[in-house]
Design an enzyme around this catalytic site. Structure first.
Site: not given
Length: 466
Positions: A238-239
């Site tokens: 994820s980010k």
């Protein structure tokens, strides 16, 4: 033998992320390896979330990676009438039915099922009511409740699902648009997709889709579910683990071949080989070599690969790649000079953005000296040598790397000093730093006029400090 046809079918609700790019790459390589065809389909039936901007971003990312498609892009939303025809076919054959259960009723059924220890699936309330279409009604698939469905997965092996655990999924929403699980079956079947290669987060959708293929009389394609990509903490990428958008890596100065090489190695291997040309990947790629375990994204490994590809690239190619990355203050109109700057730096950097920043001293007349470097090396003791050198440089006829090496060798010999006495002061005078390409490379690239000018400015700096 049938022609192998794979597809990549992203939803245009955002950028193309790393996981999607790897899925596209595996489909592309599998088709190319077998001399087949690669189809691009945009699954835009979610009208509220799909945007033209996202579609363009996905196509741009695919193009940048070099994943050319043989057919498409098809747009799923343009095929809705075809999907509706297939829905009606199932209704006419008693294989689908209208359902008027409200969201509130469905939530209550879910809670009751969980409270009694049952699987929270639809209980078939409307299955035998023979309802007709009405406002807010949906269409459900009349799923088999006996036997098993076997997913013959090319990566995971056979996966067995009990049909009684599969509920009557909605195949058409109340707004008349098909759901993902239905539309994807119709489109894959009618586009003659032979192999569905996708992330293993779709595994639980697959038995439902197989039952739909069978109910519609379509051939079932072969499935391959690729394990997830995880971050360094072993959670889904994820980010928080860094950039996940493909084009963000372009903006950070990565070359497409480095990202392709890295992505294919996230879950696929060929012995201990790490670096592959695109042609090698096409020749070697197979599903048998795709691992069953999740792959861990390692930014350092990607940087290492990118540094390799930058080092191996031609100066002409890098000059083109660098055009949008040079700071506006740089005058890069002199192609020969800019090419020499790139050649000096490309063995020393990991990204093109790093190359742009590292080139500052080549383009700027008024360079900023690193404070500690200036304190240590730009001193009164050295200013005499710098003045003498600046005076001698105009007479150097051969201002090439070899000619400068000869000049420096003669200079230290004539003045009876060791090279280290003048090397770092000269480096700081020219670059502002204590680390740079070789002094002879820097001087040859800067050219005689710039070198003399920079040395003169360093002398002025020393004198200004008193």
């Amino acid at each position: 033998m049938e022609k192998i046809r794979t597809r990549f079918a992203p939803s245009p609700t955002g950028f193309l992320h790393i996981g999607g790019a790897r899925t596209a790459l595996f489909n592309w390589l599998y088709a190319r390896h077998h001399g087949g065809e690669f189809v691009l389909r945009i699954e835009d039936t979610d009208q509220q979330r799909s945007t033209d901007e996202s579609t363009k971003a996905i196509l741009d990312a695919m193009t940048w990676l070099g994943l050319n498609w043989d057919e498409g892009p098809h747009f799923q939303a343009q095929r809705v009438e075809l999907h509706r025809e297939m829905v009606q076919k199932l209704i006419n054959e008693g294989k689908a039915y209208y359902c008027t259960c409200t969201p509130e009723e469905l939530e209550e059924k879910r809670k009751q099922a969980l409270a009694t220890g049952k699987k929270p699936k639809y209980d078939g309330t409307c299955r035998d009511k023979k309802l007709t279409k009405s406002p807010n009604s949906v269409v459900r698939f009349h799923s088999r409740q006996d036997g098993v469905t076997i997913v013959e997965d090319l990566i995971k092996g056979n996966i067995v699902f009990n049909n009684e655990e599969l509920d009557d999924l909605i195949i058409e929403r109340s707004d008349g648009y098909p759901t993902y699980n239905f539309a994807v079956v119709i489109d894959d079947a009618l586009m003659n997709i032979t192999h569905v290669i996708r992330g293993d987060d779709h595994v639980n959708n697959t038995p439902r889709q197989i039952l739909l293929y069978q109910a519609l009389g379509f051939d079932v394609p072969k499935f391959a579910h690729v394990p997830m990509i995880l971050g360094s903490d072993k959670t889904r990428l994820s980010k928080r683990h860094g950039a996940t958008s493909v084009m963000a890596y372009k903006e950070m100065g990565f070359l497409p071949e480095a990202l392709v090489n890295y992505l294919v190695r996230l879950g696929w291997a060929h012995g201990d080989q790490e670096i592959f040309s695109l042609q090698e990947l096409i020749e070697l790629f197979s599903m048998e070599a795709v691992g069953k375990s999740p792959a861990v994204f390692n930014p350092d490994k990607l940087l290492w690969l990118n540094a390799h590809y930058i080092k191996e690239s031609s100066t002409d190619r890098l000059r083109e790649e660098m055009k949008p990355l040079w700071p506006a203050a740089y005058n890069t109109s002199d192609a020969d000079f800019t090419g020499k700057v790139i050649a000096d730096l490309q063995p020393r950097v990991k990204t093109l953005v790093e190359l742009a920043h590292a080139a500052d001293f080549y383009f700027a007349d008024d360079i900023q000296y690193e404070e500690e470097a200036a304190q240590k090396f730009l001193t009164r003791d050295i200013s005499g040598h710098l003045k003498t050198m600046a005076g001698a440089l105009p007479s150097v006829q051969n201002f090439s790397k070899e000619g400068i090496e000869e000049f420096l060798k003669n200079f230290i010999s004539e003045h009876n000093i060791k090279f280290k006495i003048i090397a770092q002061p000269l480096r700081v005078a020219l670059t502002g730093k204590t680390v740079s390409p070789g002094i002879d490379e820097v001087m040859a690239t800067l050219g005689k006029e710039r070198v003399i000018k920079k040395i003169g400015r360093a002398i002025d700096y020393i004198q200004s400090r008193g």
